[in-house]
Structures are given as C-alpha cells and as structure tokens.
Write a protein that holds these residues in place. Structure first.
Motif, mmCIF file in Angstrom:
data_model
loop_
_atom_site.group_PDB
_atom_site.id
_atom_site.type_symbol
_atom_site.label_atom_id
_atom_site.label_comp_id
_atom_site.label_asym_id
_atom_site.label_seq_id
_atom_site.Cartn_x
_atom_site.Cartn_y
_atom_site.Cartn_z
ATOM 1 N N TYR A 1 12.163 -2.992 13.552
ATOM 2 C CA TYR A 1 10.890 -3.183 14.237
ATOM 3 C C TYR A 1 10.706 -2.133 15.328
ATOM 4 C CZ TYR A 1 7.572 -5.334 17.511
ATOM 5 O OH TYR A 1 6.529 -5.567 18.357
ATOM 6 N N GLN A 2 11.756 -1.940 16.116
ATOM 7 C CA GLN A 2 11.674 -0.952 17.196
ATOM 8 C C GLN A 2 11.355 0.427 16.672
ATOM 9 O OE1 GLN A 2 14.685 -0.361 20.132
ATOM 10 N NE2 GLN A 2 15.171 -2.546 20.179
ATOM 11 N N VAL A 3 12.067 0.823 15.621
ATOM 12 C CA VAL A 3 11.882 2.176 15.118
ATOM 13 C C VAL A 3 10.521 2.324 14.447
ATOM 14 C CG1 VAL A 3 12.724 3.797 13.392
ATOM 15 C CG2 VAL A 3 14.297 2.745 15.000
ATOM 16 N N ASP A 4 10.123 1.300 13.666
ATOM 17 C CA ASP A 4 8.819 1.375 13.005
ATOM 18 C C ASP A 4 7.693 1.491 14.023
ATOM 19 O OD1 ASP A 4 10.052 1.211 10.607
ATOM 20 O OD2 ASP A 4 9.604 -0.899 10.236
ATOM 21 N N LEU A 5 7.840 0.773 15.121
ATOM 22 C CA LEU A 5 6.814 0.824 16.163
ATOM 23 C C LEU A 5 6.628 2.237 16.687
ATOM 24 C CD1 LEU A 5 7.321 -2.137 18.641
ATOM 25 C CD2 LEU A 5 5.387 -1.716 17.142
ATOM 26 N N THR A 6 7.762 2.917 16.885
ATOM 27 C CA THR A 6 7.656 4.229 17.509
ATOM 28 C C THR A 6 7.161 5.279 16.528
ATOM 29 O OG1 THR A 6 9.963 4.683 17.029
ATOM 30 C CG2 THR A 6 9.448 3.755 19.184
ATOM 31 N N ILE A 7 7.165 4.952 15.237
ATOM 32 C CA ILE A 7 6.576 5.875 14.266
ATOM 33 C C ILE A 7 5.153 5.391 14.032
ATOM 34 C CG2 ILE A 7 6.765 6.839 11.967
ATOM 35 C CD1 ILE A 7 9.739 6.057 12.036
ATOM 36 N N GLY A 8 4.191 6.024 14.647
ATOM 37 C CA GLY A 8 2.830 5.511 14.610
ATOM 38 C C GLY A 8 2.320 5.252 13.219
ATOM 39 N N ARG A 9 2.732 6.097 12.256
ATOM 40 C CA ARG A 9 2.095 6.026 10.947
ATOM 41 C C ARG A 9 2.621 4.903 10.055
ATOM 42 N NH1 ARG A 9 3.820 11.271 7.594
ATOM 43 N NH2 ARG A 9 5.433 10.272 6.389
ATOM 44 N N THR A 10 3.617 4.145 10.506
ATOM 45 C CA THR A 10 4.105 3.056 9.661
ATOM 46 C C THR A 10 3.097 1.929 9.559
ATOM 47 O OG1 THR A 10 5.118 1.983 11.556
ATOM 48 C CG2 THR A 10 6.534 3.404 10.247
ATOM 49 N N PRO B 1 0.839 -1.192 0.000
ATOM 50 C CA PRO B 1 0.000 0.000 0.000
ATOM 51 C C PRO B 1 0.877 1.246 0.000
ATOM 52 C CG PRO B 1 0.085 -0.948 2.184
ATOM 53 C CD PRO B 1 0.832 -1.880 1.283
ATOM 54 N N PRO B 2 0.290 2.393 -0.290
ATOM 55 C CA PRO B 2 1.096 3.615 -0.386
ATOM 56 C C PRO B 2 1.587 4.072 0.983
ATOM 57 C CG PRO B 2 -1.224 4.102 -0.736
ATOM 58 C CD PRO B 2 -1.114 2.634 -0.610
ATOM 59 N N PRO B 3 2.612 4.916 1.022
ATOM 60 C CA PRO B 3 3.029 5.509 2.270
ATOM 61 C C PRO B 3 1.865 6.313 2.860
ATOM 62 C CG PRO B 3 4.562 6.021 0.483
ATOM 63 C CD PRO B 3 3.363 5.403 -0.129
ATOM 64 N N PRO B 4 1.823 6.527 4.152
ATOM 65 C CA PRO B 4 2.826 6.067 5.108
ATOM 66 C C PRO B 4 2.599 4.632 5.607
ATOM 67 C CG PRO B 4 1.245 7.494 6.183
ATOM 68 C CD PRO B 4 0.867 7.451 4.744
ATOM 69 N N ASN B 5 1.334 4.180 5.682
ATOM 70 C CA ASN B 5 1.043 2.889 6.270
ATOM 71 C C ASN B 5 1.667 1.769 5.454
ATOM 72 O OD1 ASN B 5 -0.838 1.328 8.172
ATOM 73 N ND2 ASN B 5 -1.597 3.426 8.311
ATOM 74 N N MET B 6 2.682 1.085 5.963
ATOM 75 C CA MET B 6 3.384 -0.009 5.308
ATOM 76 C C MET B 6 4.186 0.443 4.097
ATOM 77 S SD MET B 6 3.493 -2.897 6.665
ATOM 78 C CE MET B 6 3.081 -2.945 8.388
ATOM 79 N N GLY B 7 3.666 1.334 3.284
ATOM 80 C CA GLY B 7 4.404 1.768 2.103
ATOM 81 C C GLY B 7 5.694 2.477 2.481
ATOM 82 N N GLU B 8 5.616 3.304 3.520
ATOM 83 C CA GLU B 8 6.803 4.058 3.902
ATOM 84 C C GLU B 8 7.911 3.161 4.461
ATOM 85 O OE1 GLU B 8 6.635 8.330 5.172
ATOM 86 O OE2 GLU B 8 6.984 7.385 7.114
ATOM 87 N N PRO B 9 7.612 2.277 5.433
ATOM 88 C CA PRO B 9 8.695 1.401 5.895
ATOM 89 C C PRO B 9 9.211 0.477 4.792
ATOM 90 C CG PRO B 9 6.619 0.835 6.978
ATOM 91 C CD PRO B 9 6.408 2.129 6.267
ATOM 92 N N MET B 10 8.340 0.031 3.885
ATOM 93 C CA MET B 10 8.798 -0.809 2.781
ATOM 94 C C MET B 10 9.817 -0.038 1.943
ATOM 95 S SD MET B 10 7.709 -3.956 2.371
ATOM 96 C CE MET B 10 6.784 -4.949 3.537
ATOM 97 N N ALA B 11 9.488 1.209 1.613
ATOM 98 C CA ALA B 11 10.391 2.005 0.791
ATOM 99 C C ALA B 11 11.689 2.294 1.545
ATOM 100 C CB ALA B 11 9.710 3.309 0.384
ATOM 101 N N GLN B 12 11.547 2.629 2.827
ATOM 102 C CA GLN B 12 12.722 2.990 3.621
ATOM 103 C C GLN B 12 13.665 1.791 3.761
ATOM 104 O OE1 GLN B 12 14.327 2.623 6.627
ATOM 105 N NE2 GLN B 12 15.509 4.509 6.389
ATOM 106 N N HIS B 13 13.139 0.679 4.257
ATOM 107 C CA HIS B 13 14.003 -0.479 4.480
ATOM 108 C C HIS B 13 14.442 -1.101 3.155
ATOM 109 C CE1 HIS B 13 12.783 0.323 8.439
ATOM 110 N NE2 HIS B 13 11.716 -0.440 8.504
#
Lengths: 277, 561, 290
Positions: free
Chosen positions: B444-453, B110-122
């Motif tokens: 995982y730790q960092v994604d958790l603390t970014i609510g919008r991931t 899905p598009p950023p930010p939800n899942m899309g952003e961490p996928m793109a980042q990692h």
C-alpha cells in the motif's frame, strides 16, 4: 489530360492512405512526454525517438506481449476463413446454378438471408452468443469464436461469389457434364480453376474481417483465447497510451500485409468468354 | 405487387421464429436462475476453495521489501522506495507461510498502469511467495463494467477477483461475496481505513468491496499564474478584484474566463494557457465532473431528505441548484482549451499535466501527472477543496438559502477503484489472501507513492506530508496543500456522494446525455435537465422504485453524516 | 445420384451451419424483447409489448436512425465513387499497379477500433497532427471534435479511409471478370473511352455495383468505433447512430430486453430499406435499348 488527372488522383490517394499510417509509425517511437507536448513529425530533429512503445507490446519490458495473441488470432482467422470460403463458395455456386426455394421464397431471398446476418451490430448479439457458448461450454475457446465468426464471414463470401459465378458462362459446366462429370466434379475441374480471382478476393475479405473482429472476441473470451485486437484494446488505460497503441496498430497489420501480398497475385485480368472454346 | 411479396418473404423468418420462441420460452431461461444472487450467509461456506497448505516462511519477518528484486519490476517500481515489511495479517512474511501451489485465481483488471500494473506486480510476487498462480485478464476501462456484468447476469463466473468502480455497487452488490470482518479490523490489512470509506465499501450492511483506493474530487490550480504580478495586475484592472485562490465557483469562473489565453512567463513553450481543463466528453465520465459543478448549489446542509431525490423519490436533477451548476458548466466551454468540450478523463489528465489550464477539479490523476519528474509544471501546482457557492437551493422550502459564513461547501467524495470477489468464485480463500496481500502495509505504501498505480490515500497513516515528500520526492509546499485538502474532505460535513443505487449506469447516462445537449447548445439548461428528470422517473419505474429508495437511504445517511 | 442431391450438397452445408449458429441468438433476442430483463432483474418474465410500445415513442432512437441517412448513405456513396475510380484505374493498367494495389488495401487491414484511436491522436485539438500541421503553415487551428461540421468531417475521413479499399477490391473483382466481347466490339466501332465507360463498363458492372453498395450500406450503418473514440456521439447527440445507441442501452446500461427490442426494430427497418434500395438501384441500372 485525363492521364494527368489519373496519376494526380492516384498519387493523392496514395498519400492520403499513407498519411495516418506514417503518423502512427512516428508516434510509435515517441515518449509519453513527446506526445503530450504538442504535435511533432520528424524524429531526431523534433523529438528523440525511443523504442519503448515497441518494447511494451513485444514482451520486452514486461508490460504486454502481443505475440501469443497474434498466434490466437491466426488460428481463429485461418479456420473461420477456411470454413467460410469453402462452404460459402459451394453455397454460392449452388445459388448461381440451381433454383432453390419454396413458393415465393427463392434464390434471391436465400442470398438476402445470408447477407442479412450482417445487419445486426455485434453489440446486440453479444449476450445471446454468450449464452449460446455458455450452454455449449465453448466460452473462451478457439472453436467457439471460430463458429461465431463463421456466421459473420460466410455471408460476405456468398454475397461476393454468387455474382462471381454468375459471370462464368454456364456453357462451361454444361460441357464438363456432357463429358461425363457429375456436378461436383464439374465444379471442381472446370469452375474452380477459373475462380481463382474470386476465391482470392473472398479469402482476403474473410481473413481481414475475421482478423479485425473485436467485439465477439472481447465478449466471448476471458484469458485463454485473447485475440490480437482484444489484447490491443485492453492496453487503453485511464490515460490513453497513444505511443503503444500506435505501435500495436502497425504491428497488427503486418501479417495481413504478408497474406495479401501472397494472395493478391491471383487477381489477374480474367474474362471468361475466351475459356468457352 | 410482386415487390410486396418479396418484402413479405424476406421478413417471413421473423414471425416464424416469434411462434417458435413462444413455444420454447419455457426452456430458454437457464441464465436467469443461476444468476439471481444467492444470500451471502449460505454462500459464505461455499466456493472457498481448498485454502492454503502451511509451509515454512520464505520471507524474513519485518524483512526489507525491495521491489527491484521481485519477479516483475516495472520501471515505476524500480524507482520506488524500499520499505520494511509490516506486521499485518497479510504481510510478506505471513503470506510466505501459505502454500497455494497448484491453485490459481483469475483477476479482471484494467490495463496498466492504473490498477493493472500493481495487480501484475503484486500478483507475480504472490506467486513467488505462495506458488499460486494469479492470472490477470486486462480489459480497457470502458469494458470493465460490461465484462463483469455479462458474466454476473448470465450466471457464468470466470473471475475470482474483479476490479471495479465503487459506484457500481448498486448493480453488483448482490453478486459479491461479503468480506469477513477480520480483514477490516484488528490486524487485517484494511483495519486503518478511514471510517468514511469503510462505509462506502458496504452494501446492505455488509462489506462487499475490498477497498484498495479512496477518491475525492478536488481543485488543482497553477500557482505560477495566480502569483504572477502581470496576471494579478491585469486581473485587478479587468475586474477590480484581487487575484487569489477561488473560494466559490463564481470566483473560479471569473478567474478562468479573465485569464483565459493570458501569457505568463513560466508557461511551457508552445502551450496556450486556457482557464480551466474539465471533463466534458459525454460518455467519458463527464457526469462525475459535472457533480462538482452542481454540488455546492444543490447540497443544502439543512435538507436531510436527499441530494438526488426528495422523500417522494422525485428527481432533483432539474431543481434550480442543478440548473445553476449546468448554466455555469455551459459557460465554461468558453474558457477550456481548444477541443476541451470533447475531453475525457484521459485528455483532462494529459492536458492539465502538460500545462494547458489554470484550474482542474476532478481525481488525483492530474495532480500526480503534474507532480511527475518530467512534468513541465512541476512545483507550480497546488491543491485546494473544490469551490463552494454563495447561495444554495433548498428543495424543502423551494427557495435559495444564504449559507452561514457566506460560502456553502459541498465536497464530492467521488467513487474510486475497488475490488471484490464474485459469489461465483470457486476459490474465494485464495482470492481473499491475494487481495489482502495486495493491500498489505508495504504494498500500500509503495503503491501510494507511485502516482500512476491509481492507489490513493485512504488510511489514517497516509495523511502526513513526510510520507510523500520523502517517499516520492514531492515538493513540501504543494504536498502540504494537498494533504490539507484531503484532510478537510475526510472531516467535512455536507458531503455529496455518488448515487449508489441499482441503475446508477442508466441514471448517470441519462444525466450525461442531457448535460451534453446543453453543452452543445442544442437545449437550454432548464429544458435539458427537465428531460433528464423525466427519463429518471422512467428509469426508476423500470428498475423498481422501492429498490432504489431503499438503496438511496444508505446514501442519504452518508450525505447527512 | 440425381441432380437434386447435388443441388442440396452445394447449398445446405453452408446454410445449415449458418442457421445452426444464428438460430439461438435470434430466438433469444425475440423472446427477451417481451421480457423486462434489465440491470437489476435478469430473467425471462413476460411483459407483453411494453418494450415495443416504448420503442415506438423513443425519439432519441428514431433520431439516431435518421442520422443514418447522413452516415450510411453519404459515406457509402463517396466510397463507391472513389472505389470505382481506383478499381477502374488499376483495371485499365497503371504503372506499378501491384504496388499501388497493395498499398491501397492497407487501410482495410487495420482494426477499426485501434485505428480510431490513431485518428483521435491526429484530430485531438491540442496535441494532434492535424492542428499541428495547420499551425506550422500559419493557419488557425480547428475544433475538430467540438464543432459539428468538423466533427462530421473527421468521422467521414476515418470511414472513407478505412472502407474505400473494400469498395475498391469488391469492384475490382467485378471488373476482372467482365466479358471481353463488348469491349472488342466498342473498339471496332471506334467508341471513345468515355463513351465506352458510360455505355459498356458501367452497365455491365451494375449487378456487382449493387452488391457492393448494399453490403457497404449494411456495414456503414453499423458505424461505431470512430464515433465512440472521436466524438462520443457529440457535440450534444449530433453524431449518435443506432449502433451507438444500442451499445449504450444494451452493454453499458444492461437494458437487455429493451436493447433487444431496438435491435429487432433496427433489423426489420434495415431489411425493408435494403429491399427497396435494391429494387430502386436495379430499376435505375436496368439495360436500356441503345
């Protein structure tokens, strides 16, 4: 009296047309917080404008870059429209001048057959077209999408151009042929120059419909050939980013405005009666 | 006369092609053959791809992971805490020893930010560490299912990783590659995932989903309203009761309806306060919200034969427990914000986040939104388990039971994001290594603390408040209530789960259709749900009763655990 | 080379290309409608007319079809009238005609699915522009998407805004190629502009008007994006149209076989209806002796 009504209506309609566009333009400069805290209209006075929405779609913030998608859309739209207007225009001329058919199945039925291709909504054609392109190995390619789009654009061209050619007096072709042209030459030398408005309008329709096709692009492409509408719709996440989408809405009509501005000059008042003699 | 002929001639192509179709039917069923999901045992060896070459590590062991120094740094990551690399199999250090140059995988997300952003980042960082390309196709949340399903059903496999809702496993399970056990045990990145979620990510005994998120629905409430003296006095005067955090849906409804439109001093300017913000838009996940309204009335701890169906596969959606829940859902239309009857998930999040309601009760997103720095209600929101019920329907004895302790609780462990590797992928090893990297300790730790991931707590170590207070600067008080809520869900019995069976889509769509008719007042709740039950019987017939029954047994096991 | 060669040369390239593209999807849809292909069973078995029988008694589908009388017919009529007015004004000549012409075409250029989201941001009750304006002039706000009449209204507005330019351009094309003689004759007779319009312009425009109305009927019957985003077929199922219904059955529930059956039914019904509509319109607009 009717003059006043006329200009009142013209102004009313123009405002109605511009209203949602200006709202989109204003929204495109808002922050998420400014959108979510209620409707505001005037930048600087009611909210602080930001370019974030635009940066997000132009690859500046790394979020999304719609420019490659726009180029894809241009390639696909150009070729699909070109094929549609050329072949559709020829077919329409034929249907306007000759009698085709078999038993009861005549010209008007053939014309109807063309336009009937637009009846089915793309949602139900998605899977069959997917299988077709899969077997032709054309999934996620420009050519595949061009072919599928052509089947939707050509009917509009034929439908419009038949009426248009019907309005051009037959005497014009007949005279050309008396002077030794074959039908193809007659079409090219005598009819084509008179058809500029019709071709212009067909081209406008073909380009606009081709440009805005979302559904086939969505289903039939993966990563290589994302078109602009498919890429814009893919920005809509769990929380709808109204600001980015508003910017994209404005961004994606810019090339079309340019195109229509250029082509539209051919829409002059014609009237063919004068041309016969 | 001539008209009739005209009509016939226009329809003529249709019977003509019927004949042609009958002739050609033998030849046109290619799609079907390749797509029947092959047994996973034989497929395990196939399509793994060349795998990585070994190279010198480029990342220090236990080195500092600084997200601002990575190839793609969205704003949210720039502000994220720096953490040390972990010791798991797919840490930055271990991943940097793999050489994937020249290879690539395609991810459907899905598009950023939800899942899309961490996928793109990692994904970008994975490329830097290994040289392998991670190509991401973003499609809107609404298109994710059909995009993946179209490919699966027609035997095309453009994706090496698909991000999906875990509730789709009934439809997709057979198309997924089984995740080897090393990833969910020992030093694998999913080793510390709660057993509950390990179960949820299984299909037919095998782990089919790479669990990168774990969700549940819980209540968020506005403390500034519930603690407001004027509101308390007004509520007492109107109802004779004290204003407190609701224990049951009856209390919830009473507070929401009484205080709907009440003006409290702390309310963000220009925003009217409604009783409750709920998801009521028919085709926008409303069915999932509705389950919360029904769960405590229809999930009886003494009934072990199922929440959704009884042992004869008779749908329970129209039993008195469901009807009760729907009746109250319909009443709720009176105290949602204006337009709230047409709110989807996106609207729910932004409306609650901007302070439009006292209560809300679905995913974490609204919670994260309310805790963001720019939130107008930051610090005024706490969490609690969703309300229970004073009575609960018993589908075996066909009567209402009074629960022990007076309140029946039935927490809903709602579906969340997950990912999987399609059977058809030609490079499964790289896909596995990427997902494993995605889910490593540091990420995982960092994604958790970014609510919008969209990554929510699912591992044992995440359920301590310090993690959040220090990591994201959340306020200790509210965070504690949230952690307590999640912990309660982790250990609760009598839980409700999604109907994880083939045909979940049509079943839930039929449910939503019926609920929508009741919400709009076009049918009364009983009639609407009777119609749903009828449609369910039809759907069960179409999909295959045995198939659904078998799959549902796994859900019953979860329900009774 | 004979006339027959040229005759074919004009029509066949286009017609054959079109047939080549659509023949497989059509054949496939027909074949699949006799199978039981659904989400858990992909493939082409043969179940006879089961899907067709089910379609016949599917009240939700036929209810959605009936709603087209509302969405298809009403929006097309309004678009026709407005589009004709605009085209006629431009044809007669207005100041800055080219500028207006360009502005009026812009809505057509926007992508419907994206524009629908903009409309949602206008009509969303809590943060939308429409209620924001109402509030700022002291009026009470409206539940645009939750009450049936406003919900219909918002969909009408979105559709009329988007597609009136199509009518405008199509009809303008027709006006631009009208022969001059009848108008010169009318001028000599001293006919009033109103009379000229009803007696000459409108009858001469009949064929192209019918063409425009038919194609808009086809297109507006496919209405989807605005409904999907604005109301999600609600309140209840009050705005559920066939395309929406088909989309849910086919692409969210993957009832491929049943979806194809419904699609073919829709195709057949539309062919019949459009043929009748075309006949009726031709009859109404037939030249009368005057």
């Amino acid at each position: 009296m009717s003059r006043i009504f006329k200009y009142a209506f013209v102004i009313f309609w123009t405002l109605f047309v511009l209203a949602p566009l200006s709202w989109a333009l204003v929204t495109s400069f808002k922050t998420p917080a400014a959108v979510n805290q209620g409707a505001t209209f005037i930048p600087w006075v009611q909210f602080d404008p930001t370019l974030d929405g635009w940066k997000d779609i132009l690859g500046i913030s790394g979020y999304a870059n719609l420019i490659p998608n726009m180029i894809n859309s241009m390639i696909i739209t150009f070729f699909a429209s070109l094929i549609s207007v050329t072949l559709g225009g020829l077919a329409a001329y034929g249907l306007s001048r000759f009698r085709y058919g078999w038993k009861y199945y005549g010209n008007s039925d053939i014309i109807f057959f063309f336009i009937a291709q637009r009846i089915l909504p793309p949602v139900v054609l998605a899977i069959p077209f997917f299988l077709l392109l899969k077997n032709l190995r054309l999934l996620d390619t420009h050519l595949g999408l061009i072919l599928v789009l052509t089947s939707g654009l050509m009917p509009i061209v034929v439908w419009l151009m038949v009426d248009f050619f019907n309005q051009i007096p037959r005497e014009i072709d007949e005279m050309a042929m008396l002077e030794g042209c074959n039908p193809l030459q007659a079409f090219r030398r005598a009819i084509l120059p008179l058809s500029k408005p019709g071709i212009a309008i067909s081209a406008i329709f073909a380009v606009i419909f081709g440009w805005n096709d979302l559904f086939f692009a969505l289903v039939l492409t993966f990563t290589e050939v994302k078109t602009l509408p498919a890429a814009v719709v893919a920005l809509n996440g769990t929380v709808t980013p109204f600001w980015t989408l508003a910017a994209s809405a404005i961004f994606s009509i810019l090339p079309l405005i340019g195109f229509v501005f250029v082509v539209e000059r051919y829409l002059a008042k014609g009237g063919f009666s004068g041309a016969v003699r | 006369m001539r008209d009739r002929k005209r009509l016939l001639t226009r329809l003529a192509p249709i019977p003509l092609v019927v004949v042609l179709a009958a002739c050609s039917s033998g030849g046109s069923d290619q799609g079907a053959e390749d797509s029947a999901g092959g047994g996973s045992d034989t497929a395990a060896a196939e399509g793994m791809g060349p795998g990585p070459a070994v190279k010198e590590a480029t990342f220090d062991q236990n080195g500092l992971v600084d997200y601002t120094q990575q190839p793609y740094t969205p704003e949210a990551y720039a502000a994220a805490a720096k953490v040390n690399d972990g010791d798991d199999d797919c840490s930055y250090y271990e991943t940097s020893k793999k050489d994937y140059s020249g290879q690539s995988i395609t991810v459907l997300a899905p598009p950023p930010p939800n899942m899309g952003e961490p996928m793109a980042q990692h994904g970008a960082m994975f490329k830097e560490l290994t040289g392998g390309d991670v190509i991401i196709e973003n499609v809107s949340v609404g298109e994710l299912y059909s995009k993946a399903q179209t490919a699966f059903q027609t035997g095309v496999s453009p994706y090496d990783v698909t991000v999906n809702f875990s509730t789709w496993i009934g439809d997709f399970g057979d198309f997924y590659y089984a995740i080897p056990e090393e990833y969910t045990s020992g030093t694998g990145s999913l080793a510390t995932m709660l057993p509950l979620y390990k179960e949820i990510y299984k299909w037919d005994g095998e782990t089919k989903l790479f669990g990168i998120d774990g969700d549940r629905h819980f209540m968020k409430y506005r403390t500034d309203v519930l603690n407001d003296p004027a509101a308390q006095a007004y509520f007492k005067e109107q109802t004779g009761q004290d204003l407190k955090v609701p224990e049951t849906w009856t209390e919830y409804n009473l507070i929401a309806s009484t205080l709907n439109g009440f003006e409290v001093a702390s309310q963000p300017a220009g925003v009217p306060l409604a009783g409750s913000v709920e998801i009521m838009k028919r085709d926008d996940l409303m069915w999932s919200a509705f389950i919360n309204r029904v769960a405590p009335y229809a999930k009886n701890p003494n009934v072990t034969t199922g929440f959704w169906f009884d042992e004869n596969m008779t749908p329970q959606v129209n039993n008195p427990g469901f009807v009760r829940g729907l009746t109250e859902f319909v009443e709720a239309t009176n105290y949602v914000p204006q337009g709230g009857q047409n709110f989807g998930l996106s609207d729910e999040i932004s409306a609650f986040g901007s302070g439009q309601g006292i209560f809300s009760y679905t995913w974490d997103d609204a919670w994260s939104q309310a805790n963001q720095d720019d939130s107008p209600i930051r610090g005024n929101v706490e969490a609690a388990p969703n309300p229970g019920a004073e009575e609960v329907w018993n589908s075996e004895t066909q009567q209402w039971d009074t629960p022990e302790g007076g309140v029946n609780r039935a927490p809903y462990i709602a579906w969340g994001w997950s990912s999987a590797i399609p059977q058809g992928s030609e490079n499964k090893q790289m896909a596995l290594d990427f997902l494993c990297f995605f889910a490593n300790e540091a990420n995982y730790q960092v994604d958790l603390t970014i609510g919008r991931t969209g990554v929510n707590p699912v591992r044992e170590e995440s359920f301590v408040p310090e993690f959040w207070v220090e990591g994201l600067g959340w306020l200790p008080g509210p965070t504690q209530t949230w952690i307590d809520t999640l912990q309660e869900y982790n250990t609760a019995s009598n839980r409700v789960f999604d109907l994880r069976v083939p045909g979940n889509g049509p079943l839930m769509a039929a449910l939503a259709d019926g609920v929508a008719l009741a919400l709009a007042g076009q049918k009364d709740p009983q009639a609407a749900l009777d119609e749903v039950a009828q449609k369910w019987e039809q759907i069960v017939q179409d999909i295959g009763e045995d198939q659904i029954k078998e799959a549902y047994q796994a859900v019953i096991d979860l329900e009774n655990s | 080379m004979g006339i027959n060669f040229y005759k074919r040369l004009f029509l066949l390239p286009g017609l054959l290309l079109l047939i080549a593209i659509i023949i497989f999807p059509l054949l496939f849809s027909i074949r699949v409608s006799f199978s039981s292909w659904n989400v858990s069973r992909s493939g082409l078995d043969f179940v006879g007319g089961a899907n067709w029988a089910r379609m016949w008694s599917d009240a939700d589908f036929w209810g959605a079809m009936l709603r087209l009388l509302n969405f298809g017919v009403v929006t097309t009529s309004i678009q026709y009238i407005l589009g004709f007015m605009l085209a006629h004004y431009v044809w007669q000549g207005i100041k800055s005609g080219r500028l207006f012409r360009l502005i009026w075409l812009v809505p057509l250029m926007t992508t419907p699915s994206i524009m629908a989201i903009v409309w949602r941001s206008i009509f969303r009750e809590d943060i939308g522009a429409a209620n924001g304006l109402l509030k700022s002039v002291g009026l009470s706000t409206i539940g645009w998407s939750t009450e049936i009449v406003p919900a219909m209204f918002t969909i009408y507005v979105a559709e009329i805004w988007q597609w009136t330019p199509f009518m405008f351009l199509f009809l303008l094309a027709g006006l631009l190629i009208l022969p001059k003689e009848p108008f010169l004759a009318a001028e000599i007779d001293g006919s009033s502009p109103t009379r000229t319009f009803w007696r000459i312009t409108l009858p001469l425009m009949a064929p192209i008007s019918i063409g425009a109305i038919l194609i808009r009927l086809i297109e507006s019957s496919k209405i989807f994006d605005s409904i999907f985003v604005l109301t999600s077929a609600g309140p209840g199922n009050a705005t559920e149209t066939p395309t929406y219904f088909l989309w849910k059955r086919s692409l969210t529930e993957f009832q491929i076989a049943y979806g194809a059956t419904l699609a073919l039914t829709y195709l057949i019904v539309m062919i019949i209806v459009l043929t009748i509509v075309a006949k009726v319109l031709t009859y109404i607009s037939r030249p009368r002796g005057w």
